[in-house]
Write a protein that holds these residues in place. Structure first.
Motif, PDB file in Angstrom:
ATOM      1  N   LYS A 167      -2.454  14.111   1.570  1.00  0.00           N
ATOM      2  CA  LYS A 167      -3.138  13.183   1.155  1.00  0.00           C
ATOM      3  C   LYS A 167      -3.535  12.078   0.299  1.00  0.00           C
ATOM      4  N   ALA A 168      -2.857  11.539   0.448  1.00  0.00           N
ATOM      5  CA  ALA A 168      -3.057   9.678   0.116  1.00  0.00           C
ATOM      6  C   ALA A 168      -3.408   9.495   0.993  1.00  0.00           C
ATOM      7  N   ALA A 169      -3.399   9.596   2.517  1.00  0.00           N
ATOM      8  CA  ALA A 169      -3.880   8.755   3.573  1.00  0.00           C
ATOM      9  C   ALA A 169      -5.198   9.404   3.926  1.00  0.00           C
ATOM     10  N   GLU A 170      -5.991  10.653   3.596  1.00  0.00           N
ATOM     11  CA  GLU A 170      -7.009  11.336   3.261  1.00  0.00           C
ATOM     12  C   GLU A 170      -7.975  10.464   2.156  1.00  0.00           C
ATOM     13  N   ASP A 171      -7.269  10.198   0.931  1.00  0.00           N
ATOM     14  CA  ASP A 171      -7.755   9.747   0.253  1.00  0.00           C
ATOM     15  C   ASP A 171      -8.158   8.077   0.014  1.00  0.00           C
ATOM     16  N   ILE A 172      -7.128   7.408   0.889  1.00  0.00           N
ATOM     17  CA  ILE A 172      -7.839   6.354   0.537  1.00  0.00           C
ATOM     18  C   ILE A 172      -8.143   5.743   1.848  1.00  0.00           C
ATOM     19  N   VAL A 173      -8.557   6.461   3.016  1.00  0.00           N
ATOM     20  CA  VAL A 173      -9.120   6.271   4.601  1.00  0.00           C
ATOM     21  C   VAL A 173     -10.468   6.702   3.918  1.00  0.00           C
ATOM     22  N   ASN A 174     -10.800   7.539   3.093  1.00  0.00           N
ATOM     23  CA  ASN A 174     -12.030   8.079   3.097  1.00  0.00           C
ATOM     24  C   ASN A 174     -12.632   6.895   2.493  1.00  0.00           C
ATOM     25  N   GLY A 175     -11.766   6.137   0.742  1.00  0.00           N
ATOM     26  CA  GLY A 175     -11.820   5.333   0.186  1.00  0.00           C
ATOM     27  C   GLY A 175     -12.999   4.123   0.723  1.00  0.00           C
ATOM     28  N   CYS A 176     -11.596   3.448   1.723  1.00  0.00           N
ATOM     29  CA  CYS A 176     -11.866   2.471   2.087  1.00  0.00           C
ATOM     30  C   CYS A 176     -13.370   2.168   3.673  1.00  0.00           C
TER      31      CYS A 176
ATOM     32  N   CYS B 131     -17.406  -2.919  -3.713  1.00  0.00           N
ATOM     33  CA  CYS B 131     -16.200  -3.560  -4.918  1.00  0.00           C
ATOM     34  C   CYS B 131     -15.047  -3.051  -4.873  1.00  0.00           C
ATOM     35  N   ILE B 132     -15.945  -1.728  -5.106  1.00  0.00           N
ATOM     36  CA  ILE B 132     -14.426  -1.178  -5.714  1.00  0.00           C
ATOM     37  C   ILE B 132     -13.957  -0.038  -4.531  1.00  0.00           C
ATOM     38  N   ALA B 133     -14.175  -0.244  -3.309  1.00  0.00           N
ATOM     39  CA  ALA B 133     -13.179   0.076  -2.161  1.00  0.00           C
ATOM     40  C   ALA B 133     -12.103  -0.405  -1.851  1.00  0.00           C
ATOM     41  N   GLU B 134     -11.171   0.857  -1.508  1.00  0.00           N
ATOM     42  CA  GLU B 134      -9.446   0.391  -1.248  1.00  0.00           C
ATOM     43  C   GLU B 134      -9.800  -0.285  -0.133  1.00  0.00           C
ATOM     44  N   LYS B 135      -8.999  -2.593  -0.523  1.00  0.00           N
ATOM     45  CA  LYS B 135      -8.709  -3.457   0.320  1.00  0.00           C
ATOM     46  C   LYS B 135      -8.225  -3.488   1.443  1.00  0.00           C
ATOM     47  N   GLU B 136      -6.114  -2.528   0.191  1.00  0.00           N
ATOM     48  CA  GLU B 136      -5.304  -3.113   1.485  1.00  0.00           C
ATOM     49  C   GLU B 136      -4.211  -1.871   0.051  1.00  0.00           C
ATOM     50  N   ILE B 137      -3.108  -1.700   1.334  1.00  0.00           N
ATOM     51  CA  ILE B 137      -2.563  -0.573   0.790  1.00  0.00           C
ATOM     52  C   ILE B 137      -1.204  -1.181   0.227  1.00  0.00           C
ATOM     53  N   VAL B 138      -0.375  -0.894  -0.988  1.00  0.00           N
ATOM     54  CA  VAL B 138       1.528  -1.175  -0.827  1.00  0.00           C
ATOM     55  C   VAL B 138       1.844  -0.139  -0.722  1.00  0.00           C
ATOM     56  N   ALA B 139       2.463   0.165  -0.430  1.00  0.00           N
ATOM     57  CA  ALA B 139       3.427   1.487  -0.257  1.00  0.00           C
ATOM     58  C   ALA B 139       4.956   0.895  -0.737  1.00  0.00           C
ATOM     59  N   VAL B 140       6.118   2.221  -1.454  1.00  0.00           N
ATOM     60  CA  VAL B 140       7.228   1.858  -1.282  1.00  0.00           C
ATOM     61  C   VAL B 140       7.152   1.974   0.223  1.00  0.00           C
ATOM     62  N   GLN B 141       8.729   1.294   0.197  1.00  0.00           N
ATOM     63  CA  GLN B 141       9.308   1.397   1.766  1.00  0.00           C
ATOM     64  C   GLN B 141       9.294   2.417   2.479  1.00  0.00           C
ATOM     65  N   GLN B 142       9.844   3.431   1.668  1.00  0.00           N
ATOM     66  CA  GLN B 142      10.650   4.626   1.965  1.00  0.00           C
ATOM     67  C   GLN B 142       9.096   5.944   2.521  1.00  0.00           C
ATOM     68  N   VAL B 143       7.609   5.506   2.475  1.00  0.00           N
ATOM     69  CA  VAL B 143       7.083   6.614   2.735  1.00  0.00           C
ATOM     70  C   VAL B 143       6.068   6.077   3.553  1.00  0.00           C
ATOM     71  N   VAL B 144       6.374   4.712   3.512  1.00  0.00           N
ATOM     72  CA  VAL B 144       5.575   3.699   4.553  1.00  0.00           C
ATOM     73  C   VAL B 144       5.014   4.395   6.124  1.00  0.00           C
ATOM     74  N   ASP B 145       6.908   4.939   6.494  1.00  0.00           N
ATOM     75  CA  ASP B 145       5.793   5.111   8.252  1.00  0.00           C
ATOM     76  C   ASP B 145       5.411   6.909   8.039  1.00  0.00           C
ATOM     77  N   GLU B 146       5.697   7.431   6.784  1.00  0.00           N
ATOM     78  CA  GLU B 146       5.097   8.714   6.639  1.00  0.00           C
ATOM     79  C   GLU B 146       3.363   8.396   6.532  1.00  0.00           C
ATOM     80  N   LEU B 147       3.206   7.858   5.620  1.00  0.00           N
ATOM     81  CA  LEU B 147       1.709   7.159   5.898  1.00  0.00           C
ATOM     82  C   LEU B 147       1.017   6.961   6.764  1.00  0.00           C
TER      83      LEU B 147
END
Ligand code: NAD
Length: 463
Positions: free
Chosen positions: A252-261, A269-285
């Motif tokens: 869901k995070a992938a969907e929400d973030i890409v929709n917002g971006c 100006c409020i749109a997601e401009k970059e993602i910071v993800a904890v290492q263990q979820v980067v591949d799945e995201l």
């Protein structure tokens, strides 16, 4: 192309062609050659508005809302045609949001104290004529939200808009003055000049009849209005990060973030401009972003080519890339992408210019962090102290609280796309002027008021 779309396109072209600025009727419905004349006209209109009842102001606003809805598609196409930025469908949605969710006179409230010594009211009254500067990224939306809020509070407004969006702005200003006349109100509740420049802006900023300045734009314009020695409301730049931790629903995070971006090609100006993800979820995201959300995974060479294309050596943005869709950006570096592609992604360091710069394009780098605290630190760095907007995907309330405190931003969306903060898919009002730098937050009618205390001594308390 379906017939109705072609028809609308023709109408837009006709309207734009007719709007040869040099031929436009100066002085008509808020449009002037000279900034001093524009201010004079807004001042005359303000004398009428100041004594209008709240009900009369609300009647004008109701007609403005109707006209915004009726012109939502035409104005969306005009803005994209003129600025070359953004997405027509999303701009239509933004126009509807303006029509439906910008507060009117109901936003103006009164505080009361009553007791043995009588009754005291604290009322929110108008400033007078407000000077407003608007961006090319949300051209008509900013005009709508500023005019409705300022008028609801009893003010009139003079705009110095971005020159790249002048035709769209003139159309919007004409429309609002026509609404006022239709409701029995005055002409020139909102005014502007045919050729806005830094000089006309300076006349407006230093004019004795303008007590309040409102700037929506990048850091330069906000600093300019705050250096004028007047009250200033500064809605400045952002670079909102979206933090994703291991407790989040990653799909869901992938969907929400890409929709917002990707909303309006990342212009808000409020749109997601970059993602910071904890290492263990980067591949799945990344997996969900690429396989389900139309993200193109850019190679190192493609990232380098994008850097050379979207900005110059000093980091100044190439305006031909701002607000363009992902496929257009990819075509500029020689990549022909599938029609399903709507965003460009890669994993990189926070210092990568495609990540650290507020690009306003659907390019969404992912910065890996070793744990949650490291992710928060990286997000604070990437937001550059703008205190504008930040987003988080996490189901740990303690962590969300920690992030909110560390970011200290005007907007923080949890577990949703960024546009939920504008009242689209989230609760709350809509505005396109978010006063991040000067602290008013999401502006509305009450932001454009002065407080006045009215004291009745020893009477009218019947407690
Ligand atoms: P911009 O800063 O280039 O221009 C904004 C307006 O300011 C334009 O009308 C421009 O002519 C004027 N301007 C610029 N420098 C000026 C100066 N020194 N003196 C007087 N006027 C000046 O921005 P843009 O490209 O139109 O819009 C994008 C920027 O605006 C981004 O940084 C974005 O984050 C920001 N923005 C902020 C908000 C908000 O609500 N906080 C909303 C929209 C856009």
């Amino acid at each position: 192309m379906p017939v109705d779309e072609r028809m609308v396109k023709n109408i837009v072209q006709e309207v734009m062609a007719k709007m040869n600025i040099n031929d436009s009727a100066s002085g008509k419905h808020g449009i002037f050659k000279d900034m001093n004349d524009a201010i004079e006209a807004a001042k005359k209109a303000e004398k009428v508005v100041r004594v209008m009842s709240l009900d009369q102001r609300e009647k004008i606003i109701t007609i403005i809302r109707r006209k915004i809805r009726e012109n939502a598609e035409l104005m969306a196409r005009m803005a994209v045609d003129e600025t070359g930025m953004g997405n027509v469908g999303h701009k239509i949605l933004k126009n509807y949001l303006c029509a439906d969710k910008i507060p009117g006179t109901e936003d103006i409230t009164t505080e009361a104290y009553s007791g043995d010594r009588g009754l005291t009211l604290v009322e929110e009254g108008p400033f007078g004529v407000i000077g407003a500067i608007t961006p090319c990224t949300n051209p008509q939306e900013t005009i709508f939200c500023n005019t409705i809020g300022m008028l609801a509070a009893g003010n009139t407004v003079v705009f110095n808009p971005h020159p790249q969006a002048i035709k769209t702005t003139i159309y919007a200003i004409n429309m609002m003055n026509e609404a006022s006349l239709e409701a029995g109100g005055p002409d020139n509740i909102a005014c502007t000049v045919e050729h806005p420049t830094l000089d006309t802006s300076s006349v407006m900023m230093h004019h004795k009849d303008i007590p309040l300045l409102v700037a929506t734009g990048g850091p330069g314009v906000v600093t300019a209005i705050l250096s004028c020695g007047k009250r200033g409301i500064g809605a400045g730049a952002g670079n909102p990060p979206a933090l994703v931790d291991e407790t989040a629903d990653i799909r869901k995070a992938a969907e929400d973030i890409v929709n917002g971006c990707t909303f309006d090609n990342n212009l808000p100006c409020i749109a997601e401009k970059e993602i910071v993800a904890v290492q263990q979820v980067v591949d799945e995201l990344l997996h969900y972003m690429v396989t389900e959300q139309g993200c193109y995974l850019a190679s190192k060479e493609e990232q380098d080519a994008l850097i050379r294309t979207v900005m110059d050596e000093k980091g100044k943005l190439n305006r031909k890339c701002v607000g363009r869709d992902a496929r257009t950006l990819l075509s500029m570096i020689g990549v022909e992408a599938d029609p399903s592609i709507r965003c460009i992604t890669f994993v990189g360091e926070k210092e990568n210019p495609l990540i650290s710069t507020e690009l306003m394009m659907p390019i969404l780098g992912i910065v890996p962090a070793k744990d949650f605290d490291d992710a928060v630190e990286k997000c604070v760095w990437l937001e550059h102290g703008n205190r504008h907007s930040a987003h988080i995907h996490s189901h740990d309330v303690e962590r969300i609280t920690k992030y909110a405190r560390a970011m200290d931003t005007a907007i923080l969306v949890k577990n949703g796309p960024s546009y939920a903060a504008l009242g689209y898919g989230g609760e709350g009002i809509c505005t396109f002027t978010i006063a991040s730098r000067t602290g008013e937050g999401l502006t509305s009618a009450k932001t454009f008021t002065k407080k006045r205390r009215c004291v009745m001594v020893d009477s009218l308390c019947i407690r």
